[in-house]
Design a protein around this motif. Structure first.
Motif, PDB file in Angstrom:
ATOM      1  N   ASP A 256       0.794  -1.355   0.070  1.00  0.00           N
ATOM      2  CA  ASP A 256      -0.145   0.013  -0.169  1.00  0.00           C
ATOM      3  C   ASP A 256       0.858   1.120   0.263  1.00  0.00           C
ATOM      4  OD1 ASP A 256      -2.299  -0.758   0.481  1.00  0.00           O
ATOM      5  OD2 ASP A 256      -2.150  -1.709   2.126  1.00  0.00           O
ATOM      6  N   SER A 257       2.145   1.611   0.153  1.00  0.00           N
ATOM      7  CA  SER A 257       3.029   2.076  -0.185  1.00  0.00           C
ATOM      8  C   SER A 257       3.041   3.064  -1.354  1.00  0.00           C
ATOM      9  CB  SER A 257       4.255   1.785   0.169  1.00  0.00           C
ATOM     10  OG  SER A 257       4.848   0.947  -1.417  1.00  0.00           O
ATOM     11  N   ALA A 258       2.140   2.695  -2.435  1.00  0.00           N
ATOM     12  CA  ALA A 258       2.654   3.608  -3.721  1.00  0.00           C
ATOM     13  C   ALA A 258       1.789   4.966  -3.690  1.00  0.00           C
ATOM     14  CB  ALA A 258       1.599   2.986  -4.934  1.00  0.00           C
ATOM     15  N   VAL A 259       2.446   5.976  -4.230  1.00  0.00           N
ATOM     16  CA  VAL A 259       1.701   7.459  -4.279  1.00  0.00           C
ATOM     17  C   VAL A 259       1.688   8.093  -4.943  1.00  0.00           C
ATOM     18  CG1 VAL A 259       2.469   9.258  -2.732  1.00  0.00           C
ATOM     19  CG2 VAL A 259       2.938   7.956  -1.713  1.00  0.00           C
ATOM     20  N   ARG A 260       0.352   8.537  -4.828  1.00  0.00           N
ATOM     21  CA  ARG A 260       0.015   9.496  -6.234  1.00  0.00           C
ATOM     22  C   ARG A 260       0.197  11.181  -5.959  1.00  0.00           C
ATOM     23  NH1 ARG A 260      -4.494   7.083  -7.428  1.00  0.00           N
ATOM     24  NH2 ARG A 260      -4.053   5.567  -8.825  1.00  0.00           N
ATOM     25  N   ILE A 261       0.079  12.101  -6.693  1.00  0.00           N
ATOM     26  CA  ILE A 261       0.042  13.245  -6.311  1.00  0.00           C
ATOM     27  C   ILE A 261      -0.575  13.908  -7.486  1.00  0.00           C
ATOM     28  CG2 ILE A 261       1.502  15.841  -6.157  1.00  0.00           C
ATOM     29  CD1 ILE A 261       3.855  14.041  -4.881  1.00  0.00           C
ATOM     30  N   HIS A 278       7.401   7.194   2.179  1.00  0.00           N
ATOM     31  CA  HIS A 278       8.661   8.023   2.540  1.00  0.00           C
ATOM     32  C   HIS A 278       8.935   8.639   1.491  1.00  0.00           C
ATOM     33  CE1 HIS A 278      10.247  11.385   4.856  1.00  0.00           C
ATOM     34  NE2 HIS A 278      11.549  11.141   4.081  1.00  0.00           N
ATOM     35  N   GLN A 279      10.323   7.321   0.708  1.00  0.00           N
ATOM     36  CA  GLN A 279      10.313   8.064  -0.464  1.00  0.00           C
ATOM     37  C   GLN A 279       9.626   7.657  -1.702  1.00  0.00           C
ATOM     38  OE1 GLN A 279      12.488   4.169  -1.583  1.00  0.00           O
ATOM     39  NE2 GLN A 279      14.016   4.559  -3.163  1.00  0.00           N
ATOM     40  N   ASN A 280       8.301   6.813  -1.562  1.00  0.00           N
ATOM     41  CA  ASN A 280       7.853   7.452  -2.570  1.00  0.00           C
ATOM     42  C   ASN A 280       7.517   9.098  -2.747  1.00  0.00           C
ATOM     43  OD1 ASN A 280       7.391   4.865  -4.118  1.00  0.00           O
ATOM     44  ND2 ASN A 280       6.048   4.386  -2.552  1.00  0.00           N
ATOM     45  N   ARG A 281       6.945   9.622  -1.534  1.00  0.00           N
ATOM     46  CA  ARG A 281       6.522  11.117  -1.606  1.00  0.00           C
ATOM     47  C   ARG A 281       7.464  11.542  -1.935  1.00  0.00           C
ATOM     48  NH1 ARG A 281       2.153  13.024   1.943  1.00  0.00           N
ATOM     49  NH2 ARG A 281       1.708  10.971   2.932  1.00  0.00           N
ATOM     50  N   ASP A 282       8.841  11.648  -1.664  1.00  0.00           N
ATOM     51  CA  ASP A 282      10.058  12.544  -1.834  1.00  0.00           C
ATOM     52  C   ASP A 282       9.379  11.820  -3.328  1.00  0.00           C
ATOM     53  OD1 ASP A 282      12.095  13.923  -1.646  1.00  0.00           O
ATOM     54  OD2 ASP A 282      13.357  12.011  -2.377  1.00  0.00           O
ATOM     55  N   ILE A 283      10.239  10.770  -4.438  1.00  0.00           N
ATOM     56  CA  ILE A 283      10.428  11.155  -5.678  1.00  0.00           C
ATOM     57  C   ILE A 283       9.157  11.498  -6.361  1.00  0.00           C
ATOM     58  CG2 ILE A 283      10.135   8.825  -7.415  1.00  0.00           C
ATOM     59  CD1 ILE A 283      11.579   6.934  -5.521  1.00  0.00           C
ATOM     60  N   ALA A 284       8.112  11.451  -6.124  1.00  0.00           N
ATOM     61  CA  ALA A 284       6.297  11.865  -6.728  1.00  0.00           C
ATOM     62  C   ALA A 284       6.203  13.328  -6.313  1.00  0.00           C
ATOM     63  CB  ALA A 284       5.902  11.579  -5.985  1.00  0.00           C
ATOM     64  N   MET A 285       6.914  14.031  -5.256  1.00  0.00           N
ATOM     65  CA  MET A 285       7.291  15.163  -5.439  1.00  0.00           C
ATOM     66  C   MET A 285       7.981  16.013  -6.631  1.00  0.00           C
ATOM     67  SD  MET A 285       5.761  17.814  -4.485  1.00  0.00           S
ATOM     68  CE  MET A 285       4.842  17.531  -2.886  1.00  0.00           C
ATOM     69  N   LYS A 286       9.442  15.162  -6.067  1.00  0.00           N
ATOM     70  CA  LYS A 286      10.545  15.260  -7.451  1.00  0.00           C
ATOM     71  C   LYS A 286      10.168  15.244  -8.700  1.00  0.00           C
ATOM     72  CE  LYS A 286      14.935  14.899  -4.765  1.00  0.00           C
ATOM     73  NZ  LYS A 286      15.500  13.208  -4.433  1.00  0.00           N
ATOM     74  N   ALA A 287       9.294  14.893  -8.752  1.00  0.00           N
ATOM     75  CA  ALA A 287       8.355  14.420 -10.725  1.00  0.00           C
ATOM     76  C   ALA A 287       8.019  15.185 -10.858  1.00  0.00           C
ATOM     77  CB  ALA A 287       8.013  13.278 -10.913  1.00  0.00           C
ATOM     78  N   LEU A 288       6.884  15.832 -10.069  1.00  0.00           N
ATOM     79  CA  LEU A 288       6.262  16.608 -10.049  1.00  0.00           C
ATOM     80  C   LEU A 288       6.706  18.500 -10.369  1.00  0.00           C
ATOM     81  CD1 LEU A 288       3.271  18.659 -10.033  1.00  0.00           C
ATOM     82  CD2 LEU A 288       3.084  18.458  -8.001  1.00  0.00           C
TER      83      LEU A 288
END
Length: 374
Positions: A256-261, A278-288
């Motif tokens: 359940d760790s996947a993150v969508r922004i 936590h890593q997913n939030r960071d990766i997704a924010m950088k991608a955004l």
């Protein structure tokens, strides 16, 4: 000197002319002296970030000057060896020098292409996003083929490839995948790949063995480094956590760790499905931030990427490149008219010719051949 050898010499000379233009060779040494003077400033490292940028810029100039002068000197040395060998009828010396010129021509052409990569974010790492378009299972399989092609290309370059998110197709292939590709000039090379890619082939999923046409879109965004500030208003985004879907295995987990922004003002949606939330939030924010930065780059530039950024359909009329495997073998870029019959080589990652033609067109408005002939 034999005609074919003279042609090689002329080819190297034209590459040198283009390198000199990109370097602005007349002022290069003066700019290097200015860099050297600033490096000697005892207060330089009071601002570590500015100092690091200065050192990177200086080293880049040093490398460019060294490349230009090195090729120029190697050309002169080998031409002189050929002339001396011919005068003394020493065929071994002539043959060695001719072989060296052929290698030098390859190096000069490669450096010529690299010299085109001087945009604001060209040196950055990049995100590569692949989405299957019209065509169902066919397009999902085509998306998977493109993913393999770009991974092979990146591995040839010695780049690091990290799968950020993946959604498997219902029957085969992938619906979508996002990669982070890290290495010098990764974005500069791959930015020319943004657009819709069209495949024509005999379908392996069709028992009647009919030809099918499939479409897949590719989007490329620079990874925003610490020197580029992109402000994201927390009220403009929605962060969702969900169970990632996919084939599983070594690349995709099913926790359940996947993150969508979701960025409401632009409609941009980014995802990440690594193991750590936590890593997913960071990766997704950088991608955004990278997506938002790409929008800003497009606004500033005169390049017409508007159709791509408005998320044109992956279908007829929007393609940038066609890959035809039946009834003949041909890959053709529709922007530059660059084409090759080596479809296997291209699908195995041999993309530099296609990318280089597009880079030259973006810089000069001319094909590489036209630029060399001017």
């Amino acid at each position: 000197m034999r005609a074919e050898v003279q042609n090689t010499v002329d080819q190297i000379s034209k590459s040198l002319e283009l390198l000199a233009q990109r370097l602005d060779v007349e002022t290069a040494q003066h700019r290097l002296e200015e860099f050297n003077a600033r490096v000697e400033d005892p207060n330089l490292w009071d601002d570590a970030e500015a100092a690091q940028k200065l050192m990177r810029d200086r080293q880049s100039l040093v490398d460019a000057i060294g490349t230009y002068e090195g090729i120029k000197q190697d050309l002169a040395d080998n031409v002189e060896l050929i002339e001396l060998g011919e005068m003394e009828e020493d065929t071994e010396v002539v043959a060695d020098a001719e072989a060296a010129l052929l290698k030098l021509a390859e190096k000069a052409a490669q450096k010529e292409l690299e010299a085109l990569l001087d945009g604001e974010a060209d040196g950055n790492d990049t995100f590569l996003e692949i989405n299957a378009g019209a065509g169902g299972t066919e397009s999902c399989d085509w998306a998977n083929m493109l993913a393999r092609m770009y991974v092979r290309w990146a591995e040839r370059k010695g780049y690091k490839v990290e799968l950020q998110a993946e959604s498997a197709g219902d029957e085969a292939g992938i619906k979508s995948a996002t990669y982070k590709i890290s290495g010098h000039n990764a974005y500069g090379w791959l930015k020319s790949e943004s657009g819709v890619h069209r495949l024509v082939r005999i379908s392996p999923f069709d028992s009647a063995a009919k030809r099918h046409t499939s479409f897949t879109s590719v989007k490329v965004y620079p990874v925003v480094d610490d020197n580029i500030e992109i402000e994201v208003n927390p009220s403009d985004i929605r962060i969702d956590t969900y169970r990632s879907s996919g084939a599983g295995g070594q690349h995709v987990n099913t926790t359940d760790s996947a993150v969508r922004i979701t960025h409401h003002p632009t409609g941009i949606v980014v995802t990440s499905s690594e193991k750590s939330q936590h890593q997913n939030r960071d990766i997704a924010m950088k991608a955004l931030k990278s997506r938002l930065y790409q929008l800003e780059l497009d606004k500033r530039s005169a390049l017409v990427n508007e159709a791509h950024e408005s998320a044109g359909d992956a279908g007829w009329g929007n393609q940038i490149r066609s890959y035809v495997l039946q009834p003949y073998q041909m890959v053709k870029d529709l922007r530059t008219n660059y084409e090759t019959s080596d479809t296997k080589g291209v699908l195995d990652g041999d993309l530099d010719g296609l990318m280089g033609a597009t880079l030259a067109l973006a810089v000069s408005g001319k094909s590489r051949a036209e630029a060399q002939g001017s």
